[in-house]
Enzyme design. Structure first.
Site, short mmCIF file in Angstrom:
data_model
loop_
_atom_site.label_atom_id
_atom_site.label_comp_id
_atom_site.label_asym_id
_atom_site.label_seq_id
_atom_site.Cartn_x
_atom_site.Cartn_y
_atom_site.Cartn_z
N TYR A 1 6.08 2.21 -12.85
CA TYR A 1 5.91 2.97 -11.60
C TYR A 1 7.05 3.97 -11.39
CZ TYR A 1 1.99 0.10 -9.89
OH TYR A 1 0.75 -0.51 -9.71
N LYS B 1 -4.02 -6.97 -10.69
CA LYS B 1 -2.76 -7.23 -10.01
C LYS B 1 -2.71 -8.68 -9.47
CE LYS B 1 -2.17 -2.37 -8.70
NZ LYS B 1 -1.91 -1.45 -7.54
N HIS C 1 -5.05 -1.73 -11.20
CA HIS C 1 -4.41 -0.47 -11.58
C HIS C 1 -5.19 0.11 -12.74
CE1 HIS C 1 -1.39 2.40 -13.05
NE2 HIS C 1 -1.71 1.95 -14.26
N GLU D 1 1.77 3.97 -20.69
CA GLU D 1 1.64 2.62 -20.14
C GLU D 1 1.23 1.61 -21.22
OE1 GLU D 1 -1.06 3.17 -16.86
OE2 GLU D 1 0.38 4.38 -15.74
N ASN E 1 -4.24 -4.06 -3.80
CA ASN E 1 -5.54 -3.41 -4.02
C ASN E 1 -6.17 -3.79 -5.36
OD1 ASN E 1 -3.84 -1.95 -5.62
ND2 ASN E 1 -4.06 -0.01 -4.50
P1 IDP Z 1 -3.30 4.20 -7.61
O1 IDP Z 1 -2.97 2.76 -7.93
O2 IDP Z 1 -4.59 4.32 -6.87
O3 IDP Z 1 -3.19 5.10 -8.81
P2 IDP Z 1 -0.73 5.25 -6.68
O4 IDP Z 1 -0.58 6.39 -5.69
O5 IDP Z 1 -0.35 5.54 -8.11
O6 IDP Z 1 -2.21 4.69 -6.55
O7 IDP Z 1 0.18 4.06 -6.12
C1 IDP Z 1 0.49 2.96 -6.93
C2 IDP Z 1 0.34 1.70 -6.10
O8 IDP Z 1 1.34 1.69 -5.06
C3 IDP Z 1 -0.99 1.58 -5.35
O9 IDP Z 1 -2.04 1.09 -6.14
C4 IDP Z 1 -0.61 0.63 -4.23
O10 IDP Z 1 -0.54 -0.72 -4.72
C5 IDP Z 1 0.79 1.12 -3.88
N1 IDP Z 1 0.76 2.16 -2.81
C6 IDP Z 1 0.45 3.46 -2.95
N2 IDP Z 1 0.55 4.13 -1.79
C7 IDP Z 1 0.98 3.25 -0.87
C8 IDP Z 1 1.29 3.33 0.53
O11 IDP Z 1 1.22 4.40 1.17
N3 IDP Z 1 1.67 2.18 1.13
C9 IDP Z 1 1.78 1.01 0.47
N4 IDP Z 1 1.49 0.89 -0.85
C10 IDP Z 1 1.09 1.98 -1.52
#
Ligand code: IDP
Length: 152
Positions: A60, A20, A131, A142, A128
Site C-alpha cells: 500500500y 482480506k 483487494h 504486487e 471491504n
Molecule cells: P481499492 O481497494 O478499491 O483499490 P484504494 O483506494 O486503493 O481502494 O484503498 C485501499 C484500501 O484502503 C481500501 O480497499 C480500503 O480498505 C481502504 N480505504 C480506502 N479509502 C478509505 C477511506 O477513505 N477510509 C477508510 N479506509 C479506506
C-alpha cells in the site's frame, strides 16, 4: 520461473487478489473463489498468510500519507488473508468491476462488496472483503511481492 512448478505465463494477464481478514473471518473464501472461477478466470497461485507491517507498507505504498493508512495496516494484519494470482483475458479490469466500489455503501448489488461487505461503521473503518490490483503494472509489482517464488 525458478524453483516452482506453478505455470506462470508472462504472456497472459494476471491480477493479485487478496481476501482480506474480514472476508477470511466471515467464511467468504469459497464465495469469492467461486465468483472468480464462474467468470472463467484461472487461479494459478494461492496462499494463506498474516501480512507483516513491512509487506503492507510495500503493498500500500501509494497510501502511506493517507489519513487511513494506520487503520488500514491494523486491519490488514489483524488475521489471515488469502492471496491469489488470477489469470485471464482482461482480468485486472474485470476483477475491479467484480469487486465494486471501495466504499461498501456505494458498491452496486451484484459486486462482491455490494453483495457481501458491511457498511463502514466507526469500528470497522476500512473493511471491504477484497483487494484487486488496479492496473497490469500494479499487478506485476504486487505478484512479485506476495508470490516472489512464482516470478523470480
Ligand atoms: P481499492 O481497494 O478499491 O483499490 P484504494 O483506494 O486503493 O481502494 O484503498 C485501499 C484500501 O484502503 C481500501 O480497499 C480500503 O480498505 C481502504 N480505504 C480506502 N479509502 C478509505 C477511506 O477513505 N477510509 C477508510 N479506509 C479506506
Amino acid at each position: 520461473m525458478a524453483d516452482s512448478n506453478i505455470p506462470y505465463n508472462p504472456k497472459e494477464e494476471h491480477t493479485l487478489v487478496l481476501i482480506k481478514p474480514d472476508g477470511y473471518a466471515r467464511g467468504l473464501i469459497g464465495e469469492v473463489i467461486s465468483r472468480i472461477e464462474k467468470r472463467g478466470f484461472k487461479i494459478i497461485g494461492l496462499k494463506i498468510t498474516i501480512p507483516t507491517q513491512e509487506e503492507l507498507e510495500e503493498h500500500y505504498f501509494e497510501h502511506k500519507d493517507k489519513h487511513f493508512f494506520n487503520s488500514l495496516c491494523e486491519y490488514m494484519s489483524s488475521g489471515p488473508i488469502v492471496a491469489m494470482v488470477v489469470e485471464g483475458s482482461r482480468v485486472v479490469q474485470s476483477f475491479r468491476n467484480m469487486m465494486g466500489d471501495t466504499n461498501p455503501a456505494l458498491a452496486l448489488p451484484g459486486t462482491i462488496r455490494g453483495d457481501l461487505a458491511r457498511d463502514w461503521g466507526p469500528d470497522r473503518g476500512v473493511e471491504n472483503i477484497v483487494h484487486g490490483s488496479d492496473s497490469p503494472q500494479s499487478a506485476d509489482r504486487e505478484i512479485a511481492l506476495w508470490f516472489p517464488e512464482m516470478v523470480d
